[in-house]
Write an enzyme that holds these catalytic residues in place. Structure first.
Site, PDB file in Angstrom:
ATOM      1  N   GLN A   1      60.439  48.987  40.507  1.00 13.80           N
ATOM      2  CA  GLN A   1      58.997  49.185  40.382  1.00 13.80           C
ATOM      3  C   GLN A   1      58.349  49.655  41.670  1.00 13.80           C
ATOM      4  O   GLN A   1      57.250  50.193  41.647  1.00 13.80           O
ATOM      5  CB  GLN A   1      58.319  47.903  39.873  1.00 13.80           C
ATOM      6  CG  GLN A   1      58.476  46.706  40.787  1.00 13.80           C
ATOM      7  CD  GLN A   1      57.525  45.572  40.425  1.00 13.80           C
ATOM      8  OE1 GLN A   1      56.820  45.624  39.418  1.00 13.80           O
ATOM      9  NE2 GLN A   1      57.501  44.540  41.238  1.00 13.80           N
TER      10      GLN A   1
ATOM     11  N   TRP B   1      49.973  52.302  44.666  1.00 16.90           N
ATOM     12  CA  TRP B   1      49.606  53.033  43.460  1.00 16.90           C
ATOM     13  C   TRP B   1      49.371  54.514  43.731  1.00 16.90           C
ATOM     14  O   TRP B   1      48.292  55.045  43.527  1.00 16.90           O
ATOM     15  CB  TRP B   1      48.380  52.371  42.797  1.00 16.90           C
ATOM     16  CG  TRP B   1      48.715  51.010  42.225  1.00 16.90           C
ATOM     17  CD1 TRP B   1      49.788  50.229  42.519  1.00 16.90           C
ATOM     18  CD2 TRP B   1      47.961  50.297  41.254  1.00 16.90           C
ATOM     19  NE1 TRP B   1      49.749  49.071  41.796  1.00 16.90           N
ATOM     20  CE2 TRP B   1      48.639  49.068  41.010  1.00 16.90           C
ATOM     21  CE3 TRP B   1      46.774  50.558  40.549  1.00 16.90           C
ATOM     22  CZ2 TRP B   1      48.174  48.121  40.114  1.00 16.90           C
ATOM     23  CZ3 TRP B   1      46.309  49.605  39.662  1.00 16.90           C
ATOM     24  CH2 TRP B   1      47.007  48.404  39.441  1.00 16.90           C
TER      25      TRP B   1
ATOM     26  N   ASP C   1      52.496  50.992  33.139  1.00 21.30           N
ATOM     27  CA  ASP C   1      51.752  49.732  33.202  1.00 21.30           C
ATOM     28  C   ASP C   1      50.262  49.960  32.941  1.00 21.30           C
ATOM     29  O   ASP C   1      49.770  51.077  32.999  1.00 21.30           O
ATOM     30  CB  ASP C   1      51.969  49.127  34.595  1.00 21.30           C
ATOM     31  CG  ASP C   1      51.760  47.614  34.625  1.00 21.30           C
ATOM     32  OD1 ASP C   1      51.543  47.009  33.553  1.00 21.30           O
ATOM     33  OD2 ASP C   1      51.827  47.049  35.726  1.00 21.30           O
TER      34      ASP C   1
ATOM     35  N   GLU D   1      44.315  48.668  30.375  1.00 18.87           N
ATOM     36  CA  GLU D   1      43.296  47.784  29.795  1.00 18.87           C
ATOM     37  C   GLU D   1      42.015  47.708  30.601  1.00 18.87           C
ATOM     38  O   GLU D   1      41.075  47.017  30.216  1.00 18.87           O
ATOM     39  CB  GLU D   1      43.837  46.346  29.691  1.00 18.87           C
ATOM     40  CG  GLU D   1      45.230  46.200  29.131  1.00 18.87           C
ATOM     41  CD  GLU D   1      46.302  46.306  30.214  1.00 18.87           C
ATOM     42  OE1 GLU D   1      45.985  46.728  31.331  1.00 18.87           O
ATOM     43  OE2 GLU D   1      47.459  45.988  29.912  1.00 18.87           O
TER      44      GLU D   1
ATOM     45  N   ASP E   1      52.868  39.866  31.083  1.00 19.36           N
ATOM     46  CA  ASP E   1      53.128  39.030  32.259  1.00 19.36           C
ATOM     47  C   ASP E   1      53.135  37.539  31.950  1.00 19.36           C
ATOM     48  O   ASP E   1      52.246  36.803  32.367  1.00 19.36           O
ATOM     49  CB  ASP E   1      52.054  39.312  33.312  1.00 19.36           C
ATOM     50  CG  ASP E   1      52.016  40.778  33.715  1.00 19.36           C
ATOM     51  OD1 ASP E   1      52.952  41.509  33.365  1.00 19.36           O
ATOM     52  OD2 ASP E   1      51.051  41.174  34.375  1.00 19.36           O
TER      53      ASP E   1
ATOM     54  N   HIS F   1      63.188  40.909  35.759  1.00 24.32           N
ATOM     55  CA  HIS F   1      62.049  41.191  36.633  1.00 24.32           C
ATOM     56  C   HIS F   1      62.065  40.109  37.713  1.00 24.32           C
ATOM     57  O   HIS F   1      62.244  38.939  37.408  1.00 24.32           O
ATOM     58  CB  HIS F   1      60.735  41.137  35.826  1.00 24.32           C
ATOM     59  CG  HIS F   1      59.564  41.755  36.541  1.00 24.32           C
ATOM     60  ND1 HIS F   1      59.238  41.482  37.843  1.00 24.32           N
ATOM     61  CD2 HIS F   1      58.633  42.650  36.096  1.00 24.32           C
ATOM     62  CE1 HIS F   1      58.158  42.187  38.181  1.00 24.32           C
ATOM     63  NE2 HIS F   1      57.775  42.902  37.153  1.00 24.32           N
TER      64      HIS F   1
END
Lengths: 665, 665
Positions: A275, A291, A392, A395, A459, A524
């Site tokens: 990731q 990011w 990812d 929302e 998560d 993870h």
């Protein structure tokens, strides 16, 4: 289904059972007005509605229409509803008239024994009856249970505790035990209320364009219809069946050293999921990512060569992306110069707080921005050599941004996860990689079925808590399944570790043994890798994880058949028991067991400290995978030592030999 | 005030400011239907309403009426409203018609800068603007703040954490900074919503018979009108000014030994309040009482003689009672034989859980039961020789009991505290003891002004928490004051000690120094006497408490004048600052200071670890009581060592010499 016209109203019948009634005494539509308050803090929303009017629409006047088979009713100056009932389907086209207001309620007849499922991916309750479900894409909450200290503390400190209904993936659709599904064609905030015995009340902050109700003779046929309508997921790529996807991070050396160690211990590895391939940042929550969606050459020197090297060994490399760009990076500046971000009401910058760093929101309603971001995925991810990624988020669309298409963010918010999925989907489709690459998402909405090839459950807490631990993943898989998302998986061992709550070896291993019986196994390291148990922390776990992964790999022929069935017919891989045992009323209440295909019943141990486990079996001849002992219908107890998750296969299964071999018997 | 008839509606004006408007566009009445859910656990209620209709009543048709000065409007088949506006008063008589439903909303015009107060005794917020206030008599909650660990834990373990609006004493009445009060004549569940800038929305689970709005030129006149309408409290008995009322328990020997020790240390004692005069019981919450209302001869041997002996010394003896009777005691059996208890829907026993013991609820709507209980008060309490008592509880009427008068318990619930007060009041009145005895209550409702001679603020936590500690008592006194309850006091040091939260010496002393500047000083050992700090725990505290009590006694001439003013004019003893400084906008927001009469401004130290304190003074010449330093308007800082609560007197006060003497200057 049948529409029956009455003197003062109408009725829709499903066979000999009533489904919807309108009469002056029992109106099925209510309109009104509300004034909403929406507050977002890091993806956690507080939604309140101050209701000023709620008017039952008692008078329906039938109007002539030129369309055959369509009945049109005018409800005063408020609604115009065109009803078409044909075969297995009823559709209600709803148009708001001058005095419709901004709220709509619809009542669908309920039955006492009826169960309902869906509303997107629900983590706490599979059967939705007895509760209401606000439908708004958000963080799922940490703890998700107001009676726990974890939830309380998260609420107080970060507004992030959540509640039973919080989900990354809401959808205004439910499946009834009466073997129909109902879908509302809208993305506005909705609340589906299943607390009433006599009716389900669906409410909307806006007027949905259409309500669709479609029935079937059995649940498998119903799923075919659900996915015929919403779309179906493609097949998983071939390489994914070769083993686990290892979630590792920390730079080239650390990652590939750990891969080598894993291979040495005999862990079959299908992929390496990295990731932080684009770099990382530290926050108080834990290790977060950089990011900006491009390879971090300093952090991952020589990565392209490594990717090529491991691909030759049959091991793929996966990365990470989301639809935001952190401020003041080159990609952000490029987007900003071109006006690709959502802006505030006066056209100025709108940055979203993601937890100690701020980002721009790529405006997917702007075709240029959408194409730009898609192009970036093609170039920076696909061309670079990634075989997949976690796509990812999705929302966090704030409700007070101004969007390119002029639509209200209140309407686009729930649409965003699907736009985000679609952007990824098209990047694969346009590069011809749909069968080779895979991305997985937690956010979703109507259309994720078509555009998201693999869900991941989000998560979870790294524990056995009912509302946010291992058990919640089963509920998530089942509710996603009935929505038509037949491919689901989760972070083995959970993700969120806060305060004193850390992942134990037991949590990891119980989760891993469940993951072996899902379509995809992926680890993870969690938000705080250093303090949480990792599969590579001890020899014993490496060995056990290798064994479980081999079992998973051994299931390949069976899993592939199921994935094929999902791609072709839309029958989910993980299924609720009632899909195959619809005459057994008890199966409708089960949310901690699932069928993996028709032939495996999986009853994961979702509590700590167990060495035996009680499972419910529907009427069939079942063979306990590990002992070979046969069982029939009922509550039964079996030994469940670590690594021997309660799994049963149907004695009559054509995969019987495969299952016997897996158990090493 | 003035009623102005319009083409399609009407308006009520207060001078040149609008107070209420009805027009088709802005209707002031809404009716509807709701389905409530009410759950009670040990006096903690969970009230939910499922709203099925909310209809604005846009069309008002004027009808002829024979009464002069009365306008009658018919709102379809839903409401009939007769409006009489005369002088300072507007009354709206409301009659529900055939289709009124079971919910009513009324909108009163609001103004941006307006503040509103009251709604009974509110502990968290004095100015109610910006929040809504459900009005339902209940336990006040422990912690009362969802962000605290105390509240969360109480919620989870006992549903008892409460929220900002929980109160023992709700009243559907508010006082506006516009110098009017509004009262709704009903005892149904109500919710007064002051969140909207343009209007206050008052909602009711039923149709109130009348809305009364009355204005005045200033706040003191307004209080005269409030109390002319609701009633006024009698004067306090003479003996109460002689010192503190010591809350002691544990049997004759312990109590009177402690009294003697207190007298030796120079503490002026007005009374001994003995809550366990009728015996006691142990529960997990702490020491509770034996709920049978008669002297426990074994626990208090020789009590009548002691009472007589101490009365000669000028020290009175007080007890405890509440309107329930614990199961299987002689009094309970007597009541049961006579059918004096509220029953369940089928006429069977209805017992209420008060925390590990169950009780019958005396049905005060049954005149025989009411007289029986009143007679018991006369005989067991008054004739026995008590000079007063805590008349506890009154909030626990379950909503599913069946009552003698046939009225719904949903309607009687909020009425109950006043019936309970009235029963005590009449016992005193009929025995000619109104000026000699005193009882104090935490529960209340419309009419407590007339029937309850002294409020006590209920069961605060033994701490400095804002919503449930010392500070909350100030808010309670002020909001009770504007309702017309001008006599208020509290348990010095608070009552509720749970988990690790225990009363410290600091909490006790800060609370005591405030109590010295209220009408009545009374101690309470709390629910867990052994682990909480008591005034008799060390010499230093005894000495300091003696000093504070002497200050309180020294205030007698001033206090008596204030109590007289309360009895005659209804002007409360503790007052908000704006009562006397109405042109100072800042005074309308102050809830942690009060005026004790016109001449003393009290700014209690309500936080821990302070030795100086910031206070706000309105425009006047103020003298700091302890230093003699003069101050004028503004935020000022003064020394505030323990025992020297920030108190200021008006330089122009006619009691100036008295105040100077108190300070020992």
């Amino acid at each position: 289904m049948q529409l029956v016209e009455k003197k003062d109203g109408f009725e829709i019948w499903q066979g000999n059972r009533i489904l919807l009634v309108h009469s002056p005494k029992n109106p099925c539509f209510y309109v009104g007005r509300g004034e909403e308050t929406v507050e977002m803090y890091r993806g956690n929303f507080q939604m309140e509605d101050y209701l000023t009017e709620k008017i039952p629409l008692r008078e329906a006047v039938k109007e002539e229409t030129a369309q055959p088979g369509v009945c049109r009713y005018r409800f005063q100056d408020r609604l115009l509803v065109e009803i078409a009932v044909c075969g297995d389907t009823a559709t209600l086209h709803i148009s708001g008239q001058a005095d419709a207001g901004n709220r709509l309620w619809i009542r669908i007849n309920g039955e006492k024994e009826e169960a309902v499922y869906g509303c997107g991916e629900q983590m706490s309750y599979f059967n939705l009856r007895g509760r209401h479900f606000p439908l708004w894409s958000s963080e799922p909450g940490v703890g998700r249970d107001k009676s726990t200290y974890m939830t309380w503390r998260c609420d107080v400190e970060n507004k992030s505790g959540g509640d039973y209904f919080n989900t990354n993936y809401p959808q205004p659709t439910y499946v009834s035990s009466r073997r129909y599904f109902l879908h509302a064609d809208t993305t506005v905030y909705a609340d589906f209320d299943f607390r009433h015995e006599a009716y389900h009340e669906l409410s909307f902050w806006g007027i949905p364009g259409q309500i669709r109700i479609q029935e079937a003779d059995d649940f498998l046929s119903l799923m075919e219809k659900v996915t015929a309508y919403f779309g179906r997921q493609p097949r998983l790529p071939e390489w994914i069946y070769r083993g686990a996807i290892l979630g590792l991070q920390g730079g080239t050396k650390r990652v590939f050293d750990l891969v080598e160690q894993s291979l040495e211990k005999g862990i079959p590895v299908a992929g390496i999921w990295c990731q932080d391939w684009e770099g990382k940042r530290e926050t108080s929550f834990g290790k977060r990512l950089q990011w900006e969606w491009r390879w971090d050459e300093k952090w991952y020197p020589g990565l392209p060569e490594k990717i090529a090297e491991y691909e030759k060994k049959g091991i793929r490399f996966l990365g990470y992306i989301n639809p935001y760009l952190v401020k003041d990076t080159p990609l952000y500046r490029e987007g900003k110069e071109n006006g690709y971000f959502a802006v505030d009401g006066r056209g100025g910058d709108y940055l979203v707080d993601f937890g100690e760093f701020d980002c721009g929101v790529v405006d997917f309603t702007n075709p240029d921005a959408y194409e730009w971001f898609k192009g970036m995925i093609k170039k920076n991810l696909i061309d670079f050599g990634l075989s997949g990624w976690m796509a990812d988020f999705g929302e966090y669309l704030p409700t007070d941004v101004s969007l390119f298409n002029g639509e209200s963010a209140m309407v686009e918010h729930n649409h965003w996860p699907v736009l985000w999925a679609k952007c990824n989907y098209e990047a694969l489709e346009e590069t011809g990689k749909l069968s080779e690459l895979v991305y997985f998402m937690r956010a979703g909405g109507t259309g994720s079925q078509r555009y998201c090839p693999l869900l991941w459950a989000g998560d979870q807490c790294v524990d056995f808590s009912i509302h946010d631990g291992l058990a919640s993943v089963i509920c998530a898989a089942l509710s996603a399944a009935v929505m038509g998302n037949g491919l689901h998986h989760s972070d083995i061992g959970g993700y969120t570790s806060l305060y004193e709550n850390v992942r134990t070896k037991e949590v990891f291993l119980r989760w891993a043994e469940m993951a072996a019986f899902t379509p995809v196994m992926r680890t993870h390291e969690g938000n705080r890798p250093d303090t949480n148990f990792q599969y590579y922390d001890d020899e014993d776990t490496m060995r056990e994880f290798a064994r479980l992964t081999r079992i998973h790999v051994a299931l390949t022929p069976y899993l592939k058949d199921l994935v094929e069935e999902n791609a072709v017919r839309g029958i989910p891989v993980q299924r609720p028991l009632f899909f195959h045992y619809e005459n057994d009323p008890q199966t409708y209440q089960i949310q901690t067991e699932y069928l993996l295909g028709e032939d495996l019943l999986v009853a994961p141990v979702y509590l700590s400290g167990k060495d035996e486990w009680e499972a419910y079996l529907p009427e069939d001849a079942w063979v306990h995978l590990w002992s070979g002992r046969e069982y029939r219908k009922g509550k039964i107890k079996v030994a469940a030592k670590m690594g021997e998750i309660p799994v049963f296969y149907r004695k009559a299964s054509r995969y019987r030999t495969l299952f016997e071999n897996i158990a090493g018997r």
